[in-house]
Scaffold this motif. Structure first.
Motif, mmCIF file in Angstrom:
data_model
loop_
_atom_site.group_PDB
_atom_site.id
_atom_site.type_symbol
_atom_site.label_atom_id
_atom_site.label_comp_id
_atom_site.label_asym_id
_atom_site.label_seq_id
_atom_site.Cartn_x
_atom_site.Cartn_y
_atom_site.Cartn_z
ATOM 1 N N ASP A 14 0.848 -1.068 -0.200
ATOM 2 C CA ASP A 14 0.136 0.232 0.048
ATOM 3 C C ASP A 14 0.932 1.142 0.068
ATOM 4 O O ASP A 14 0.353 2.217 -0.352
ATOM 5 N N THR A 26 -4.156 3.819 -2.712
ATOM 6 C CA THR A 26 -5.491 2.809 -2.041
ATOM 7 C C THR A 26 -6.385 2.712 -3.322
ATOM 8 O O THR A 26 -6.589 3.693 -3.972
ATOM 9 N N GLU A 29 -11.150 5.716 -0.225
ATOM 10 C CA GLU A 29 -10.958 6.643 0.590
ATOM 11 C C GLU A 29 -10.717 6.163 2.048
ATOM 12 O O GLU A 29 -9.935 6.783 2.849
ATOM 13 N N LYS A 30 -11.661 5.186 2.510
ATOM 14 C CA LYS A 30 -11.549 4.621 3.771
ATOM 15 C C LYS A 30 -10.324 3.897 4.118
ATOM 16 O O LYS A 30 -9.632 4.271 5.132
ATOM 17 N N LYS A 31 -9.981 3.133 3.224
ATOM 18 C CA LYS A 31 -8.666 2.252 3.335
ATOM 19 C C LYS A 31 -7.561 3.347 3.469
ATOM 20 O O LYS A 31 -6.555 3.425 4.227
ATOM 21 N N HIS A 32 -7.615 4.467 2.540
ATOM 22 C CA HIS A 32 -6.447 5.550 2.403
ATOM 23 C C HIS A 32 -6.376 6.100 3.677
ATOM 24 O O HIS A 32 -5.500 6.298 4.334
ATOM 25 N N ASN A 33 -7.488 6.691 4.565
ATOM 26 C CA ASN A 33 -7.436 7.402 5.615
ATOM 27 C C ASN A 33 -6.958 6.412 6.678
ATOM 28 O O ASN A 33 -6.014 7.062 7.484
ATOM 29 N N ASN A 34 -7.158 5.345 6.710
ATOM 30 C CA ASN A 34 -6.708 4.418 7.839
ATOM 31 C C ASN A 34 -5.139 4.340 7.532
ATOM 32 O O ASN A 34 -4.506 4.037 8.794
ATOM 33 N N ILE A 35 -4.840 4.279 6.507
ATOM 34 C CA ILE A 35 -3.382 4.009 6.273
ATOM 35 C C ILE A 35 -2.430 5.226 6.721
ATOM 36 O O ILE A 35 -1.700 5.313 7.424
ATOM 37 N N LYS A 37 -3.574 7.496 8.853
ATOM 38 C CA LYS A 37 -3.566 7.470 10.352
ATOM 39 C C LYS A 37 -2.407 6.529 11.062
ATOM 40 O O LYS A 37 -1.737 6.732 11.828
ATOM 41 N N GLU A 38 -2.093 5.191 10.470
ATOM 42 C CA GLU A 38 -1.118 4.335 10.951
ATOM 43 C C GLU A 38 0.139 4.890 10.685
ATOM 44 O O GLU A 38 1.122 4.776 11.448
ATOM 45 N N LYS A 41 0.825 7.590 13.267
ATOM 46 C CA LYS A 41 0.652 7.082 14.500
ATOM 47 C C LYS A 41 2.357 6.556 14.576
ATOM 48 O O LYS A 41 2.854 6.832 15.466
#
Length: 76
Positions: A14, A26, A29-35, A37-38, A41
């Motif tokens: 990814d 990605t 958009e949902k997967k994009h935002n999760n990555i 954030k990761e 972090k």
């Protein structure tokens, strides 16, 4: 250094990290935002940061995906 910190995300395919650039792509958009954030972090946990002015968000390419370029720069 960044490759070691983001190894698990690189291994999924990814993201790609090169020197001080992180490129990601990605399918949605949902997967994009999760990555994103990761990544943030992991950067925070390792005392790394990015310069918002160097970020390019939601660049649509021919692949219909979302990409974001995150760059870490020298501390100011």
């Amino acid at each position: 250094m960044i490759n070691n910190i983001l190894r698990d995300l690189i291994d999924t395919g990814d993201i790609v990290a090169f020197i001080d650039n992180i490129l990601m792509g990605t399918e949605d958009e949902k997967k994009h935002n999760n990555i994103v954030k990761e990544i943030l972090k992991k950067m925070k946990a390792n005392n790394l940061y990015l310069k918002p002015e160097k970020c390019k968000n939601n660049i649509k390419q021919k692949t219909r995906g979302y990409t974001r370029k995150l760059s870490k720069g020298p501390r100011s």
